[in-house]
Design a protein around this motif. Structure first.
Motif, short mmCIF file in Angstrom:
data_model
loop_
_atom_site.label_atom_id
_atom_site.label_comp_id
_atom_site.label_asym_id
_atom_site.label_seq_id
_atom_site.Cartn_x
_atom_site.Cartn_y
_atom_site.Cartn_z
N LYS A 187 0.83 -1.21 0.00
CA LYS A 187 0.00 0.00 0.00
C LYS A 187 0.86 1.25 0.00
O LYS A 187 0.50 2.27 -0.60
N PHE A 188 2.01 1.20 0.68
CA PHE A 188 2.92 2.35 0.66
C PHE A 188 3.42 2.61 -0.75
O PHE A 188 3.44 3.76 -1.21
N ILE A 189 3.82 1.55 -1.46
CA ILE A 189 4.27 1.71 -2.85
C ILE A 189 3.14 2.25 -3.72
O ILE A 189 3.35 3.15 -4.56
N ASP A 190 1.92 1.73 -3.53
CA ASP A 190 0.77 2.24 -4.27
C ASP A 190 0.59 3.74 -4.06
O ASP A 190 0.37 4.51 -5.01
N SER A 191 0.69 4.17 -2.80
CA SER A 191 0.45 5.58 -2.45
C SER A 191 1.54 6.50 -3.00
O SER A 191 1.24 7.56 -3.55
N VAL A 192 2.80 6.09 -2.86
CA VAL A 192 3.91 6.95 -3.28
C VAL A 192 3.93 7.14 -4.79
O VAL A 192 4.13 8.25 -5.30
N PHE A 193 3.68 6.07 -5.54
CA PHE A 193 3.79 6.13 -6.99
C PHE A 193 2.44 6.27 -7.69
O PHE A 193 2.39 6.28 -8.93
#
Length: 224
Positions: free
Chosen positions: A113-119
Motif C-alpha cells: 500500500k505504501f508503494i501504491d500511495s507513493v507512486f
C-alpha cells in the motif's frame, strides 16, 4: 548488531553461515549484521536522498506476544482467520518522522500500500486479472477477496504516517545519512565485546528480573 559472516570468530565453526534470519538455518546476529550493512550501503550512496527503507519480518518465529492478533477474514470453512503475533517494522528515510512510533494497525499488505500511495499505482487487488482470480476463488472456495489485500483492508495503514509532512513540503531539511548509519564496531562485534548491551539500552531481560515471574500461557506453542 552482531557478527559479520566473514568475522574470524566464525572461522572453522561450520555453523550458521546463512544470513536469512530463519531459526536453525542462521544466526540472528549474523542476519542483523547483514541488514545493518545493507542500510549503511544505501545511506552512504546517492540514493539516500530518494529512498525509504522498510525493514520487517514475515512472522514472529514463535516469539510470544501478549496482544491477541486481530481477526480480519473468514476462511473457506467459515472460521475466522487471525493475523499472527506482532512483528517489528522499521521505517528509515530522509523524510521520516523522528522519535516516532506508529500506532496504526498494519500487516505485510502495508508495504504494498505504501508503494501504491507513493507512486500513484492501481492497487494489485484492483487489477483485472485479480478480479477474475477473486471470482474464481469465490466459486471454488466460497471465500471473497482471495488474493492481494492492498485495497481490501481499509483499516490497514499504508505507512505514510511515518513520513514527516514538513520534510516532504521542504519546510524542514531532510534527515542526513547519519540518522541511519550504524557503527561498524557494532556490526562486527558482539554486544559483550562493545560494552553496548541491554544495560546500555536501559532495558532488562525478563529472565534477569528475578523478582518478576515470566508467566507463559500453558497453551502457548513456541514453534513458528
Amino acid at each position: 548488531m552482531g557478527l559479520h559472516p566473514a568475522d574470524p570468530h566464525l572461522k572453522g565453526t561450520g555453523r550458521f553461515l546463512g544470513d536469512d534470519d530463519h531459526p536453525g538455518d542462521s544466526d540472528s546476529q549474523i542476519s542483523e549484521a547483514f541488514v545493518a550493512e545493507c542500510v549503511n550501503q544505501i545511506a552512504k550512496s546517492p540514493y539516500w536522498r530518494h529512498c525509504a527503507i522498510i525493514i520487517t519480518w514475515d512472522d514472529s518465529e514463535g516469539d510470544y506476544d501478549h496482544v491477541p492478533p486481530p481477526l480480519r477474514a473468514l476462511g473457506p470453512d467459515g472460521h475466522w482467520l487471525s493475523d499472527g503475533p506482532r512483528v517489528p517494522l522499521l521505517f528509515l528515510s530522509p523524510y521520516a518522522r523522528t522519535h516516532y512510533i506508529a500506532h496504526a494497525s498494519g500487516d505485510t499488505a502495508s508495504v504494498v500500500k505504501f508503494i501504491d500511495s507513493v507512486f500513484g499505482l492501481v492497487p494489485l487487488a484492483d487489477l483485472p486479472a485479480e478480479a477474475y482470480a477473486r471470482r474464481l476463488g469465490y466459486k471454488r472456495y466460497h471465500q471473497a477477496n482471495l488474493g492481494p489485500f492492498d485495497d481490501k483492508t481499509s483499516q490497514i495503514t499504508d505507512l505514510t504516517c511515518c513520513l514527516d509532512p514538513a520534510r516532504l513540503m521542504g519546510w524542514a531539511a531532510p534527515l542526513p545519512p547519519s540518522y541511519a548509519l550504524i557503527s561498524e564496531k557494532l556490526i562486527h562485534h558482539l554486544p559483550q565485546q562493545t560494552g553496548i548491551g541491554w544495560r546500555w539500552a536501559g532495558v532488562e531481560p525478563v529472565d534477569r528480573q528475578r523478582h518478576l515471574p515470566n508467566v507463559i500461557p500453558s497453551d502457548f506453542n513456541p514453534r513458528p
